[in-house]
Design a protein around this motif. Structure first.
Motif, PDB file in Angstrom:
ATOM      1  N   MET A  91      33.794  36.016  24.397  1.00  0.00           N
ATOM      2  CA  MET A  91      33.548  36.814  23.341  1.00  0.00           C
ATOM      3  C   MET A  91      34.540  38.029  23.791  1.00  0.00           C
ATOM      4  N   LEU A  92      34.922  38.542  22.599  1.00  0.00           N
ATOM      5  CA  LEU A  92      35.752  40.025  23.195  1.00  0.00           C
ATOM      6  C   LEU A  92      34.899  41.286  22.263  1.00  0.00           C
ATOM      7  N   LYS A  93      34.770  42.108  22.953  1.00  0.00           N
ATOM      8  CA  LYS A  93      33.926  43.247  22.357  1.00  0.00           C
ATOM      9  C   LYS A  93      34.877  43.867  21.387  1.00  0.00           C
ATOM     10  N   MET A 151      34.485  35.333  19.005  1.00  0.00           N
ATOM     11  CA  MET A 151      33.777  34.628  19.575  1.00  0.00           C
ATOM     12  C   MET A 151      34.235  33.084  19.796  1.00  0.00           C
ATOM     13  N   GLU A 152      34.222  32.627  20.946  1.00  0.00           N
ATOM     14  CA  GLU A 152      34.946  31.192  21.534  1.00  0.00           C
ATOM     15  C   GLU A 152      33.953  30.195  21.129  1.00  0.00           C
ATOM     16  N   ASN A 153      33.513  29.883  19.962  1.00  0.00           N
ATOM     17  CA  ASN A 153      32.463  28.766  19.683  1.00  0.00           C
ATOM     18  C   ASN A 153      33.436  27.636  20.050  1.00  0.00           C
ATOM     19  N   SER A 191      44.674  34.693  22.750  1.00  0.00           N
ATOM     20  CA  SER A 191      44.787  34.040  23.955  1.00  0.00           C
ATOM     21  C   SER A 191      43.492  34.041  24.586  1.00  0.00           C
ATOM     22  N   HIS A 192      42.669  35.338  24.610  1.00  0.00           N
ATOM     23  CA  HIS A 192      41.511  35.489  25.270  1.00  0.00           C
ATOM     24  C   HIS A 192      40.625  34.486  24.666  1.00  0.00           C
ATOM     25  N   GLU A 193      40.262  34.179  23.333  1.00  0.00           N
ATOM     26  CA  GLU A 193      39.535  33.268  23.010  1.00  0.00           C
ATOM     27  C   GLU A 193      39.883  31.630  23.330  1.00  0.00           C
ATOM     28  N   LEU A 194      40.890  31.424  23.264  1.00  0.00           N
ATOM     29  CA  LEU A 194      41.626  30.119  23.439  1.00  0.00           C
ATOM     30  C   LEU A 194      41.136  29.777  24.902  1.00  0.00           C
ATOM     31  N   PHE A 195      41.472  30.482  25.860  1.00  0.00           N
ATOM     32  CA  PHE A 195      41.204  30.494  27.428  1.00  0.00           C
ATOM     33  C   PHE A 195      39.704  30.080  27.564  1.00  0.00           C
ATOM     34  N   HIS A 196      38.797  30.770  26.543  1.00  0.00           N
ATOM     35  CA  HIS A 196      37.513  30.336  26.669  1.00  0.00           C
ATOM     36  C   HIS A 196      37.045  28.757  26.755  1.00  0.00           C
ATOM     37  N   GLN A 197      37.978  28.188  25.960  1.00  0.00           N
ATOM     38  CA  GLN A 197      37.714  26.753  25.612  1.00  0.00           C
ATOM     39  C   GLN A 197      37.633  25.960  26.939  1.00  0.00           C
ATOM     40  N   ASN A 236      33.010  33.430  32.688  1.00  0.00           N
ATOM     41  CA  ASN A 236      33.527  33.161  31.339  1.00  0.00           C
ATOM     42  C   ASN A 236      34.646  34.362  31.109  1.00  0.00           C
ATOM     43  N   GLU A 237      33.935  35.622  31.238  1.00  0.00           N
ATOM     44  CA  GLU A 237      35.055  36.750  30.800  1.00  0.00           C
ATOM     45  C   GLU A 237      36.159  37.252  31.517  1.00  0.00           C
ATOM     46  N   SER A 238      35.796  37.246  32.845  1.00  0.00           N
ATOM     47  CA  SER A 238      36.996  37.779  33.668  1.00  0.00           C
ATOM     48  C   SER A 238      38.295  36.708  33.637  1.00  0.00           C
ATOM     49  N   PHE A 239      37.802  35.519  33.414  1.00  0.00           N
ATOM     50  CA  PHE A 239      38.943  34.604  33.000  1.00  0.00           C
ATOM     51  C   PHE A 239      39.560  34.850  31.721  1.00  0.00           C
ATOM     52  N   ALA A 240      38.721  35.174  30.679  1.00  0.00           N
ATOM     53  CA  ALA A 240      39.311  35.308  29.319  1.00  0.00           C
ATOM     54  C   ALA A 240      40.129  36.588  29.418  1.00  0.00           C
ATOM     55  N   ASN A 241      39.657  37.398  30.065  1.00  0.00           N
ATOM     56  CA  ASN A 241      40.401  38.708  30.262  1.00  0.00           C
ATOM     57  C   ASN A 241      41.591  38.495  30.954  1.00  0.00           C
ATOM     58  N   THR A 264      32.583  43.424  34.120  1.00  0.00           N
ATOM     59  CA  THR A 264      32.845  41.909  33.886  1.00  0.00           C
ATOM     60  C   THR A 264      34.279  41.676  33.325  1.00  0.00           C
ATOM     61  N   TYR A 265      34.921  42.464  32.384  1.00  0.00           N
ATOM     62  CA  TYR A 265      36.047  42.172  31.417  1.00  0.00           C
ATOM     63  C   TYR A 265      37.203  42.566  32.435  1.00  0.00           C
ATOM     64  N   GLN A 266      37.575  43.807  32.415  1.00  0.00           N
ATOM     65  CA  GLN A 266      38.677  44.492  33.000  1.00  0.00           C
ATOM     66  C   GLN A 266      38.675  44.457  34.354  1.00  0.00           C
TER      67      GLN A 266
END
Ligand SMILES: [Zn+2]
Length: 833
Positions: A1-3, A302-304, A331-337, A354-359, A415-417
């Motif tokens: 998810m992205l805030k 959100m990366e449903n 790109s963030h949401e796609l990488f969550h897949q 989840n989130e550090s990788f998506a970031n 967790t993100y940045q």
């Protein structure tokens, strides 16, 4: 998810993520015990828009995890349970259960072993709008799970939509489940909806069945297991743009008005999938990838699984896209897949997986597609965001968070940045090949399962053959960041330079591997060093005195570094070291002495044609054009940029600087720019024009006001605000009507305009407009954002005027307006409460 961030460009910039004063508490957050495993979730749902209800029938298939059990506990929030039974061979047999509004405690008909599977049937009503305490958190502004947007169709500027938001554990508002991230289930969702609407859910659309009453049932099936929080539904009037990648559907669902821009907004998605597949060596795991843009969304995106949901910040037209694209979100949401959906963090403690990788995927995409400079600019901004959030360490926590107050608190800058920057350091330490091979191993070993950080470390250790506990202990299981003090001692007699580095942060010492680059005699010598002492000296011999000694030559450390390079060395670094940060540092140092330092001036002139547009803008924004000789050199350069640069945002920055000169000779340049397709350039041109020819600017504003976003919106609004003409109020009304939950400029500008007017009736009616807009979101956090704007941009200023007013009639009128605005705030507050 992205805030979600609320942006008030040019006015103020705040984030809804207010920092909790105390983000940890003493309760150890264990991974949820697995008693039963979900296997399959089958749902058959329909909606009552008037009541905001979902009528659901559910068949959940499970098996005991290891130990035999005769009971099952399901999360089910605020539901009405009509029937609960064991389903087998087409028959149902009622089961005993208790329900407290949160948990369903079910007594099974017998004890089952791990080799058995059983299916529970539940007939229920989900009532998201009647749920108590679903006000959400800082990162996700509500936790109703299921959202009815404009369900009665009473808001004329808003479509009727239904969508869901599961993370962290809100999907159990709309279907009973074990709502934990260490569960995985295949899914099948049948939605019966008005036939005029489109639906989206996870996996593939297996059937569409029309009914005689203008209703239709769409059935979506996901054959591969995914976590319960990743199940989703969306219903509404969307147009679908279908692309294809490697035989798989890649589709974009947009409201009809934005459908023509689908390819421009999302068109790089297939290339992103190809890129991520190639670096990870793991094919895109699912059968399709859809992205949908919904209204009044409660977070960023959100990366449903297979069905990412974006908030309406993605609603962009051709003109918006000239200035900025939303590819960090895409790109963030796609990488969550892969990181989140294929391998899921086993609890929120391990959200970094989840989130550090998506970031970090945002960095990876920018680096691949647009070059390392754009990636490094993004990474640098992430690092400073993290510092700001931590307020220099006053509030801090481990990346792996075993202690927290609310699981929603883990969705933060750590967790993100910070997590993204830590991954970048890990990549630099092990090298690209080992980094991506380790990610490949981690994904393959944990595919369709959940994981904790130890799984990641073990994958890296297996690939590299190294013990990496020190790295993970330092960055994942501890807090803080290094603060380094760097000084140099040159000894020309001994032909030796000492680089003295001190760790000045409070608390523990860090172990930091990095490169020191020595530039001398036209060549570069690189030394790899490890800093692990409080104070350490690294000595290098030379035959010719170095032009530059560059600590952390790759500019990859997550650290605050005070360096004592001279201006000459920084300028040398600009031209020869060449990383984004090397160039940025030289620009900052030069800008500080630009008034009377010829070398600094020359550096700034060079930087005006930097190969990266971001650094051109950075330089332009720092120019001070009040020094005689520099002015004569810088202005012609700015003129050329304003006319000819290929990037609209660079031209806009130059126009803003030229505008400050208030020189009539630029009138036609400004007038032409004001009619640019780029909103930023047009806004800069129009504002500059208004300083030299206000009447012309006002007339032009009237002509182009119909299509005004971003910088142009702010520029036109400010022209109208200074003109204070009641007849211009329509502009503010129209801008408010298209405001999104991500940009509250229209409300703030409207409030500023109202302060200029003397018509109390009109002001009160306008405040009502703003109130209705706020109520339309049906969201406490959004409502409070409106309340703050009304207070800051209207009430506070009108109160000051009332205090200073000598004319009793004027004072009475101002008091009346303030009272009315306070009443609006009270109404919004009670509505939000
Ligand atoms: Zn995310």
């Amino acid at each position: 998810m992205l805030k979600k961030y609320l942006i008030f460009c040019l006015l103020i910039s705040i984030s809804v993520n207010t920092i909790a004063q105390n983000i940890t508490d003493s309760t150890y957050r264990a991974t949820p015990t697995i008693v039963n495993n979900l296997i399959h979730t089958k749902l058959d749902v329909s909606f009552n828009y008037a009541k905001r209800y979902l009528y659901g029938k559910e068949w959940i298939t499970l098996h005991p995890h290891f130990y035999p059990t005769d009971s099952l506990t399901l999360d089910a929030k605020g539901m009405e349970i009509k029937e609960l039974a064991l389903a087998s061979n087409g028959k149902t047999a009622p089961l005993k259960y208790s329900y407290n509004g949160k948990l369903l405690q079910i007594k099974l008909d017998k004890t089952y072993t791990r080799n058995d599977r059983y299916t529970i049937y539940i007939n229920y009503i989900s009532k998201p709008d009647e749920l108590k305490g679903a006000t959400g958190s800082a990162a996700i502004t509500a936790s109703k799970g299921l959202y009815f947007i404009n369900p009665d169709g009473t808001q004329k500027n808003k479509p009727v939509q239904i969508w869901t938001q599961g993370e962290t554990d809100a999907n159990s508002v709309w279907f009973p489940t074990i709502d934990k991230s260490n569960q995985k289930t295949t899914s099948e969702i049948a939605m019966t909806v008005p036939a005029k609407y489109v639906t989206l859910s996870n996996g593939r659309l297996v059937s569409q069945l029309k009914h005689p009453d203008d209703m239709r049932t769409d059935t979506w099936k996901m054959d591969l297991p995914h976590a319960p929080y990743l199940l989703m539904m969306a219903v509404g009037d969307f147009k679908i743009y279908k692309d294809i990648y490697n035989g798989k559907e890649v589709s974009y669902y947009l409201e009809p008005a934005f459908a023509p821009y689908a390819k421009q907004i999302f068109g790089n998605t297939p290339e992103m999938i190809r890129f991520y597949e190639s670096i990870l060596g793991v094919p895109y795991p699912w059968n399709k990838y859809s992205q949908i843009v919904c209204r009044d969304y409660v977070s960023g995106a959100m990366e449903n699984t297979t069905a990412t949901l974006h908030g309406d910040y993605v609603h962009r037209n051709t003109r918006d896209l000239l200035d900025a694209d939303p590819e960090d979100f895409i790109s963030h949401e796609l990488f969550h897949q892969w990181f989140g959906d294929l391998v899921t963090c086993e609890n929120w403690t391990n959200l970094t997986l989840n989130e550090s990788f998506a970031n970090y995927s945002e960095y990876l995409w920018f680096e691949h597609k647009y070059g390392k400079d754009r990636a490094d600019e993004h990474g640098y901004s992430d690092m400073t965001d993290y510092y700001f959030q931590q307020v220099d360490g006053a509030i801090d926590a481990d990346l792996v968070r075993y202690y927290y107050n609310s699981q929603e608190d883990v969705f933060d800058g750590i967790t993100y940045q910070k997590g993204g920057r830590i991954l970048n350091m890990l990549r630099k330490y092990v090298g690209d090949e080992a980094f991506f091979k380790s990610l490949n191993l981690y994904l393959r070993q944990n595919a369709f399962k959940s994981a904790e950080v130890a799984n990641l470390r073990l994958a890296f250790e297996e690939v590299t053959g190294q013990d990496l506990n020190w790295f993970f202990n330092q960055w994942y299981f501890d807090k803080g960041y290094p603060v380094l003090d760097v000084t140099y001692k040159y000894d020309d007699d001994a032909k030796k330079v000492d680089v003295i580095i001190k760790q000045t942060q409070k608390g523990r010492l860090f172990k930091l591997p990095f490169a020191i680059d020595i530039y001398a005699g036209g060549s570069k010598l690189r030394r790899q060093v490890v800093l692990d002492q409080k104070e350490q000296t690294f000595s290098f011999n030379y035959t010719q005195k170095p032009d530059l000694v560059n600590v952390d030559g790759d500019r990859q450390l997550l650290a605050k570094i005070t360096d004592t390079k001279t201006l000459d060395q920084l300028i040398f670094g600009y031209h020869n070291a060449g990383n984004y940060r090397d160039r940025r540092d030289a620009i900052v140092a030069s800008a500080a002495v630009q008034i009377n330092n010829a070398k600094a001036q020359q550096l700034l002139l060079d930087a005006l044609s930097d190969k990266y547009y971001g650094l051109k803008i950075f330089t332009i924004n720092r120019l001070k054009l009040d020094s005689g000789d520099f002015k004569t050199k810088a202005i012609p350069a700015l003129e050329t940029i304003a006319k000819n640069d290929s990037k609209s945002t660079v031209r806009a920055a130059a126009l803003k600087q030229l505008g400050k000169l208030k020189d009539k000779k630029y009138q036609s340049l400004f007038e032409t720019a004001a009619q640019s397709q780029s909103y930023e350039e047009a806004g800069a041109g129009l504002t500059a024009l208004s300083a030299v020819d206000p009447d012309n600017a006002y007339q032009l504003a009237k002509k182009i006001e119909k299509d005004a976003n971003g910088g142009l919106e702010v520029s036109i609004a400010n022209i109208y605000i200074s003109k204070a003409n009641e007849a211009d109020i329509g502009f503010f009304q129209r801008q408010l009507a298209k405001q999104t939950t991500y940009n509250f400029n229209p409300t703030a500008l409207y409030c500023k305009m109202l302060r200029q007017l003397n018509n109390t009736e009109l002001i009160m009616k306008s405040l009502d407009d703003i109130k209705q807009s706020a109520i339309g979101y049906n969201n406490a956090a959004t409502s409070r954002a409106y309340e703050n704007i009304i207070k800051n941009f209207f009430i506070d200023e009108e109160k000051k005027k009332a205090g200073a007013a000598t004319d009793p009639a004027l004072k009475a009128a101002l008091d009346k307006r303030v009272d009315y605005a306070n009443k609006v705030i009270d109404e919004l507050e009670s509505n939000a409460g």
